[in-house]
Structure formats: structure tokens, C-alpha cells
Design an enzyme around this catalytic site. Structure first.
Site, PDB file in Angstrom:
ATOM      1  N   GLU A  97     -22.625  22.912  23.450  1.00 21.00           N
ATOM      2  CA  GLU A  97     -23.725  21.998  23.107  1.00 21.00           C
ATOM      3  C   GLU A  97     -23.894  22.187  21.659  1.00 21.00           C
ATOM      4  O   GLU A  97     -23.309  22.880  20.920  1.00 21.00           O
ATOM      5  CB  GLU A  97     -24.902  22.882  23.619  1.00 21.00           C
ATOM      6  CG  GLU A  97     -25.570  22.800  25.083  1.00 21.00           C
ATOM      7  CD  GLU A  97     -26.208  23.810  25.514  1.00 21.00           C
ATOM      8  OE1 GLU A  97     -26.982  23.418  26.571  1.00 21.00           O
ATOM      9  OE2 GLU A  97     -26.811  24.828  24.803  1.00 21.00           O
ATOM     10  N   CYS A 110     -26.264  20.975  14.351  1.00 20.01           N
ATOM     11  CA  CYS A 110     -26.030  22.488  14.789  1.00 20.01           C
ATOM     12  C   CYS A 110     -24.704  22.476  15.641  1.00 20.01           C
ATOM     13  O   CYS A 110     -24.657  21.999  16.755  1.00 20.01           O
ATOM     14  CB  CYS A 110     -27.136  23.183  15.142  1.00 20.01           C
ATOM     15  SG  CYS A 110     -26.800  24.980  15.607  1.00 20.01           S
ATOM     16  N   CYS A 117     -18.743  33.217  23.241  1.00 19.17           N
ATOM     17  CA  CYS A 117     -18.713  34.029  21.887  1.00 19.17           C
ATOM     18  C   CYS A 117     -18.352  35.497  22.324  1.00 19.17           C
ATOM     19  O   CYS A 117     -18.718  36.197  23.546  1.00 19.17           O
ATOM     20  CB  CYS A 117     -19.930  34.025  21.253  1.00 19.17           C
ATOM     21  SG  CYS A 117     -20.166  34.630  19.714  1.00 19.17           S
ATOM     22  N   CYS A 121     -23.861  39.757  20.561  1.00 16.57           N
ATOM     23  CA  CYS A 121     -25.098  40.281  19.830  1.00 16.57           C
ATOM     24  C   CYS A 121     -26.232  40.245  21.062  1.00 16.57           C
ATOM     25  O   CYS A 121     -26.291  39.482  21.789  1.00 16.57           O
ATOM     26  CB  CYS A 121     -25.576  39.219  18.953  1.00 16.57           C
ATOM     27  SG  CYS A 121     -24.398  39.196  17.458  1.00 16.57           S
ATOM     28  N   SER A 198     -21.773  29.631   9.427  1.00 15.05           N
ATOM     29  CA  SER A 198     -22.536  30.927   9.434  1.00 15.05           C
ATOM     30  C   SER A 198     -21.719  31.999  10.252  1.00 15.05           C
ATOM     31  O   SER A 198     -21.095  31.533  11.323  1.00 15.05           O
ATOM     32  CB  SER A 198     -23.955  30.678  10.449  1.00 15.05           C
ATOM     33  OG  SER A 198     -24.667  31.589  10.382  1.00 15.05           O
ATOM     34  N   SER A 220     -25.426  36.320   9.208  1.00 13.34           N
ATOM     35  CA  SER A 220     -26.520  36.615  10.119  1.00 13.34           C
ATOM     36  C   SER A 220     -26.427  38.156   9.946  1.00 13.34           C
ATOM     37  O   SER A 220     -25.572  39.161  10.419  1.00 13.34           O
ATOM     38  CB  SER A 220     -26.175  36.332  11.582  1.00 13.34           C
ATOM     39  OG  SER A 220     -25.848  35.167  11.657  1.00 13.34           O
ATOM     40  N   ASN A 222     -29.589  40.617  10.144  1.00 10.63           N
ATOM     41  CA  ASN A 222     -30.467  41.186  11.184  1.00 10.63           C
ATOM     42  C   ASN A 222     -30.931  42.287  11.281  1.00 10.63           C
ATOM     43  O   ASN A 222     -31.776  42.962  12.215  1.00 10.63           O
ATOM     44  CB  ASN A 222     -29.826  40.714  12.353  1.00 10.63           C
ATOM     45  CG  ASN A 222     -29.793  39.197  12.765  1.00 10.63           C
ATOM     46  OD1 ASN A 222     -30.313  38.428  12.404  1.00 10.63           O
ATOM     47  ND2 ASN A 222     -28.666  38.708  13.601  1.00 10.63           N
ATOM     48  N   ASN A 296     -36.326  33.733  19.338  1.00  7.09           N
ATOM     49  CA  ASN A 296     -36.613  32.821  20.327  1.00  7.09           C
ATOM     50  C   ASN A 296     -36.182  33.292  21.639  1.00  7.09           C
ATOM     51  O   ASN A 296     -35.028  33.635  21.822  1.00  7.09           O
ATOM     52  CB  ASN A 296     -35.836  31.415  20.095  1.00  7.09           C
ATOM     53  CG  ASN A 296     -36.102  30.723  18.756  1.00  7.09           C
ATOM     54  OD1 ASN A 296     -37.381  30.415  18.607  1.00  7.09           O
ATOM     55  ND2 ASN A 296     -35.130  30.397  17.854  1.00  7.09           N
ATOM     56  N   CYS A 339     -32.497  28.569  17.474  1.00  5.71           N
ATOM     57  CA  CYS A 339     -31.188  29.398  17.282  1.00  5.71           C
ATOM     58  C   CYS A 339     -31.221  30.530  18.454  1.00  5.71           C
ATOM     59  O   CYS A 339     -32.210  31.256  18.943  1.00  5.71           O
ATOM     60  CB  CYS A 339     -31.761  30.274  16.187  1.00  5.71           C
ATOM     61  SG  CYS A 339     -31.997  29.323  14.868  1.00  5.71           S
TER      62      CYS A 339
HETATM   63  N1  SAH Z   1     -21.852  33.607  15.112  1.00  9.31           N
HETATM   64  C1  SAH Z   1     -22.408  33.069  14.101  1.00  9.31           C
HETATM   65  C2  SAH Z   1     -22.906  31.471  14.239  1.00  9.31           C
HETATM   66  C3  SAH Z   1     -24.123  31.506  15.330  1.00  9.31           C
HETATM   67  S1  SAH Z   1     -25.657  31.151  14.177  1.00  9.31           S
HETATM   68  C4  SAH Z   1     -23.394  33.879  13.438  1.00  9.31           C
HETATM   69  O1  SAH Z   1     -23.971  34.924  14.028  1.00  9.31           O
HETATM   70  O2  SAH Z   1     -23.787  33.667  12.488  1.00  9.31           O
HETATM   71  C5  SAH Z   1     -26.965  31.462  15.352  1.00  9.31           C
HETATM   72  C6  SAH Z   1     -27.903  32.081  14.798  1.00  9.31           C
HETATM   73  O3  SAH Z   1     -28.935  32.547  15.432  1.00  9.31           O
HETATM   74  C7  SAH Z   1     -27.718  33.469  14.052  1.00  9.31           C
HETATM   75  O4  SAH Z   1     -28.058  33.741  12.771  1.00  9.31           O
HETATM   76  C8  SAH Z   1     -28.419  34.701  14.942  1.00  9.31           C
HETATM   77  O5  SAH Z   1     -28.878  35.639  14.401  1.00  9.31           O
HETATM   78  C9  SAH Z   1     -29.553  33.888  15.617  1.00  9.31           C
HETATM   79  N2  SAH Z   1     -30.166  34.164  16.793  1.00  9.31           N
HETATM   80  C10 SAH Z   1     -29.375  34.554  17.738  1.00  9.31           C
HETATM   81  N3  SAH Z   1     -30.024  34.561  18.836  1.00  9.31           N
HETATM   82  C11 SAH Z   1     -31.436  34.296  18.559  1.00  9.31           C
HETATM   83  C12 SAH Z   1     -32.767  34.155  19.359  1.00  9.31           C
HETATM   84  N4  SAH Z   1     -32.755  34.661  20.369  1.00  9.31           N
HETATM   85  N5  SAH Z   1     -33.767  33.881  18.460  1.00  9.31           N
HETATM   86  C13 SAH Z   1     -33.572  33.586  16.923  1.00  9.31           C
HETATM   87  N6  SAH Z   1     -32.513  33.594  16.582  1.00  9.31           N
HETATM   88  C14 SAH Z   1     -31.365  33.898  17.117  1.00  9.31           C
END
Ligand code: SAH
Length: 355
Positions: A97, A110, A117, A121, A198, A220, A222, A296, A339
Site C-alpha cells: 500500500e 507515503c 516488515c 515494533c 524514515s 522513529s 518512540n 493510531n 501511520c
Molecule cells: N520502518 C520505518 C518506516 C515506517 S515509518 C520506521 O520505523 O521509521 C512508520 C511510522 O509510523 C514510524 O514512525 C512508526 O513509529 C509510526 N507508527 C507505527 N505504528 C503506529 C501506530 N499504530 N500509530 C501511530 N504511528 C505509528
């Protein structure tokens, strides 16, 4: 023919030099490669027949030596806020997607870099898919070229973020070649400030990314402690916060540029004021800005969105410490396009199917 048996290279999997080699091997002058590349990236040609500045004989030879695998979304879901989620079926039946986000006078895409993946996470829906495979450069470009066609004329596609499915630094050769096509003068010639890669913190990939591409970098983060970050993001067990910071301090940044840090706010988990203080401390010495992303939700997720006043308080602690911090507005939540919600499935709401 089974596409897996088709040995002809897809032209967008080739570097400009490789396209030139191919053109020369087919008995043409090297400058013809420029024309082929222009057709591919500037005009967005989808067939050899369209390349009318090339002779018919050459076009036929090209078609025997190379292939074009065009990507059109099999499904476009539209969010109430104008965001569109594009579902692409790949030749082997897997799906990825992309999310096309209209802004005031432009659009942002995006893009995905992998099917599934490996990062695992805890808060991300893509992780629940596991890892299927890397995308090829042509499959990354396919998303970009399709989105460029779909963007509204008064909101052209000018911005790209590698924040879809997958970890870009876990598929660096393909991402780097796609970045060359995206930024290069032979390609889409997009602005390097408007293209962001990212990463979850794959430290081993950072030097190679920096060497290959001047694109903007996002990380990222977090969590501000190893204990919590390792729990939320297994990649932290391999490269902890100290290793990540060391690599980022060494990352070559042009004078006016900053690294973006994404921070998903998980209610009661990483959204306490003391954690904002720890985050500000960790960022010291880095040219940074922070993007706060309220979590989200997605099916089966064990986390909650932080309450708005918590988000505000967290942001306030950062700003008090002179850290630039913005709250990212979630777009496309109603179609699971925000995201961390991408899973290669339709959300079951308003859909527009393309023939
Ligand atoms: N793997 C890379 C690219 C994906 S970016 C990375 O981790 O940076 C996707 C972004 O969405 C990341 O910053 C992640 O922390 C965030 N993300 C993942 N799950 C999410 C969720 N349920 N709600 C909000 N942000 C989320």
C-alpha cells in the site's frame, strides 16, 4: 508467460549507466539512453510504443530486451479527509500500500519499501504481517509514478516519505536506486528536502544511506530509555540508544537541515512528562525536530491513544526545553491509512475500484 520466468530486466530496476549499456548493446548511440529515461520518468511512459522519439526498430528491440511492469492500484480507498490509500497487487500476488495525502497546494506520498516488515515494533500493524520480501526499485517507482498520475492537478506530487510498509534501511540497495530515480536529473528530479527516508534505527545502514543520497532523514524513536525502547522496538536490542545517537551525531547534514524524530504517543506507556524531559535530554547535541504521532489504533493492538491533554503536556515539556515539536495530524484513519495502520488489506469503507 509467468513473469517470474521473464528474464528481461524491468527498465526501472536499472541504473542510468545500465540503461545506457543496454542501449549501446542494442546498437544505439549512448545519448538515446537519456531519451529512454526521459520517457520513463519525465513523461511516465508505460509502453515502448509511446516512446515516439525513438525509431520503431529500436523500440521493438528494446521491448525484446527489457520489460515495463506498470503498476496501477487495484483498489483506491478514499478517506473523508481526502487521503487516498492505494493498494498495489504485485506480480507474485503479494500486495503493498501507499498513501496519497493531499495538502494545501501539493500532495505527499507515503511509499512502502518492503512487503511486511522484519522490525517487529509492538505498536505497528505492518509488523503483524511478518516479513514477506523486499520490493525491487521498479516496485517502489511504480508506486510513485502511479501516485503522480493520480494526484489532483492543483496538488501535484512534490513530497515523498518512505514511511509506508517496511524498513527502508533493511532494503537499502533498492531504496538507494529508487532514490536516484526520484532525486536525479535523469528521473523525477524531486527536491531533496521533500523526500524523507524514515528508519526504525537500523544503524548499520546509516552510512550507506548518507553516502548514496542527500534525502532528508527521519528516525522513529518512540521511547527515551533503552528498557522501554527495547520492549517496543526490538531493533533497539541490536542498536541501543547510545549506538543510535553516536551514528546520528556522525550523520552528514547540510547546515540548515535537521533530523526528524518520530515519537508515537502510547497512552500511559511513553507519554509521561518525565519521558519528555528524558527525550529532550537525549536529543541534546543533535539538530532535531520532533514529530509527535498520537497512536493510531488497529485490530488487536494492545495500546491506546494518549489523551489530548497528555499530548499537549508532552509537547509543552519539549518546547520548554527548546526542542521543536509538532503534533502530526493523523490522516486517513477511517480507511486504516494512517501511520502504523498499513497491512495490505482494504478497510471495508468507501471504496473506489479502478478497472
Ligand atoms: N520502518 C520505518 C518506516 C515506517 S515509518 C520506521 O520505523 O521509521 C512508520 C511510522 O509510523 C514510524 O514512525 C512508526 O513509529 C509510526 N507508527 C507505527 N505504528 C503506529 C501506530 N499504530 N500509530 C501511530 N504511528 C505509528
Amino acid at each position: 508467460m509467468n513473469p517470474n520466468e521473464d528474464k528481461r530486466p524491468e527498465l526501472r530496476d536499472l541504473s542510468p549507466a545500465q540503461v545506457q549499456e543496454l542501449v549501446v548493446a542494442l546498437g544505439q548511440k549512448p545519448y538515446r539512453a537519456r531519451q529512454v529515461l526521459q520517457w520513463l520518468y519525465q513523461h511516465g511512459a508505460e509502453s515502448f510504443e509511446e516512446m515516439t522519439t525513438l525509431s520503431k526498430v529500436f523500440r521493438e528491440r528494446l521491448a525484446r530486451a527489457a520489460r515495463l511492469e506498470n503498476m496501477a492500484p487495484s483498489l483506491v480507498e478514499a478517506s473523508a479527509d481526502g487521503t487516498r490509500k492505494l493498494l498495489f497487487k504485485l506480480q507474485d500476488g503479494l500486495a503493498v500500500e501507499s498513501v496519497l495525502i493531499p495538502e494545501e497546494d501539493h500532495s505527499t506520498l507515503c511509499v512502502s519499501s518492503q512487503v511486511g516488515c522484519r522490525m517487529g515494533c509492538a505498536f505497528c500493524r505492518t509488523a503483524t504481517l511478518g516479513f514477506k520480501r523486499n520490493l525491487r526499485p521498479a516496485e517502489i517507482m511504480g508506486q510513485v509514478l502511479a501516485a503522480r498520475r493520480l494526484a489532483e492537478p492543483d496538488k501535484p506530487l512534490t513530497n515523498l516519505v518512505f514511511m509506508g510498509m517496511g524498513e527502508p534501511l533493511d532494503n537499502l540497495p533498492a531504496v538507494n536506486l529508487a532514490l536516484r530515480h526520484i532525486l536525479g536529473s535523469h528521473g523525477l528530479a524531486m527536491s531533496q528536502r521533500r523526500v524523507t527516508v524514515s528508519t526504525a534505527g537500523v544503524v548499520a545502514g546509516l552510512p550507506a544511506l548518507a553516502a548514496a543520497s542527500p534525502a532528508a532523514l527521519a528516525v522513529s524513536l518512540n521511547a527515551p530509555s533503552d528498557e522501554l525502547r527495547s520492549r517496543l522496538m526490538p531493533v533497539n536490542r541490536r542498536w541501543n540508544l547510545a549506538a543510535l545517537k553516536k551514528a546520528l551525531m556522525a550523520y552528514p547534514l547540510k547546515p540548515t537541515r535537521r533530523i526528524t524524530f518520530e515519537y508515537v504517543l502510547l497512552g500511559g506507556v511513553n507519554d509521561q512528562p518525565a519521558q519528555a524531559v528524558a527525550l529532550a535530554r537525549w536529543l541534546q547535541g543533535l539538530r532535531a525536530k520532533v514529530n509527535l504521532i498520537p497512536f493510531n489504533p488497529h485490530p488487536g493492538a494492545a495500546f491506546e491513544r494518549s489523551a489530548p491533554q497528555r499530548v499537549e503536556a508532552f509537547q509543552g515539556e519539549l518546547i520548554k526545553r527548546h526542542v521543536t515539536a509538532m503534533v502530526r495530524k493523523s490522516r486517513g484513519v477511517d480507511i486504516s491509512a494512517a501511520c502504523g495502520q498499513l497491512a495490505g488489506k482494504k478497510a471495508g469503507t468507501a471504496q473506489v475500484t479502478l478497472e
